[in-house]
Design a protein around this motif. Structure first.
Motif, short mmCIF file in Angstrom:
data_model
loop_
_atom_site.label_atom_id
_atom_site.label_comp_id
_atom_site.label_asym_id
_atom_site.label_seq_id
_atom_site.Cartn_x
_atom_site.Cartn_y
_atom_site.Cartn_z
N ARG A 28 29.22 -75.51 -34.47
CA ARG A 28 28.31 -76.03 -35.49
C ARG A 28 27.64 -77.32 -35.01
O ARG A 28 26.44 -77.51 -35.17
N VAL A 29 28.44 -78.21 -34.43
CA VAL A 29 27.88 -79.45 -33.87
C VAL A 29 26.95 -79.12 -32.71
O VAL A 29 25.85 -79.67 -32.61
N ARG A 32 23.59 -77.81 -33.97
CA ARG A 32 22.78 -78.89 -34.54
C ARG A 32 22.12 -79.72 -33.43
O ARG A 32 20.94 -80.05 -33.51
N GLN A 36 18.08 -80.17 -32.30
CA GLN A 36 17.43 -81.47 -32.13
C GLN A 36 16.86 -81.65 -30.72
O GLN A 36 16.19 -82.64 -30.45
N ASP A 104 27.87 -87.51 -35.76
CA ASP A 104 27.14 -87.60 -37.03
C ASP A 104 26.08 -88.69 -37.03
O ASP A 104 25.08 -88.57 -37.69
N ARG A 107 22.55 -87.59 -36.27
CA ARG A 107 21.92 -86.59 -37.12
C ARG A 107 20.53 -87.03 -37.56
O ARG A 107 19.59 -86.26 -37.58
#
Length: 112
Positions: A28-29, A32, A36, A104, A107
């Motif tokens: 999941r990380v 993401r 980006q 995080d 993000r």
């Protein structure tokens, strides 16, 4: 008839690896960060004493980050570690989700 304890040795432990839940959190990380545009490739390796998920900015580069699982450290400083490209430990802990929070802060980015 009983078996001789010297003959019935315990099986040798296999390599350490990630289970499905752990891989789900890591991927999941990873997804993401790929969205980006920061990461482009990854590798997963199970060693005798630890498992490693390495992420790369480009395919030919050294790993930008490594997420390691070391079960032998579970009762001490925690079995999870996020390691930066210079080898520095960015975060260590007993809980994978907590260790992955080091990403995080990336993000949200300020746009000019």
């Amino acid at each position: 008839m009983s078996q001789d304890p010297a003959v019935a040795a315990p099986p040798l432990p296999g390599p350490v690896f990630f289970d499905r839940r752990e891989l789900d959190l890591i991927l999941r990380v990873y997804g993401r960060m790929v969205a980006q545009g920061e990461w482009r490739d990854y590798s997963v390796v199970g060693h005798k004493d630890f498992a490693e998920f390495a992420v790369f900015r480009r395919s030919g580069d050294a790993p930008a980050y490594r997420i390691e699982k070391r079960p032998a450290l579970q009762t001490r400083q925690g079995q999870w570690a996020v390691i930066g490209d210079g080898g520095q430990v960015l975060r260590r802990g007993r809980d994978l989700a907590q260790a992955l929070r080091v990403f995080d802060g990336r993000r949200f980015q300020v746009v000019d």
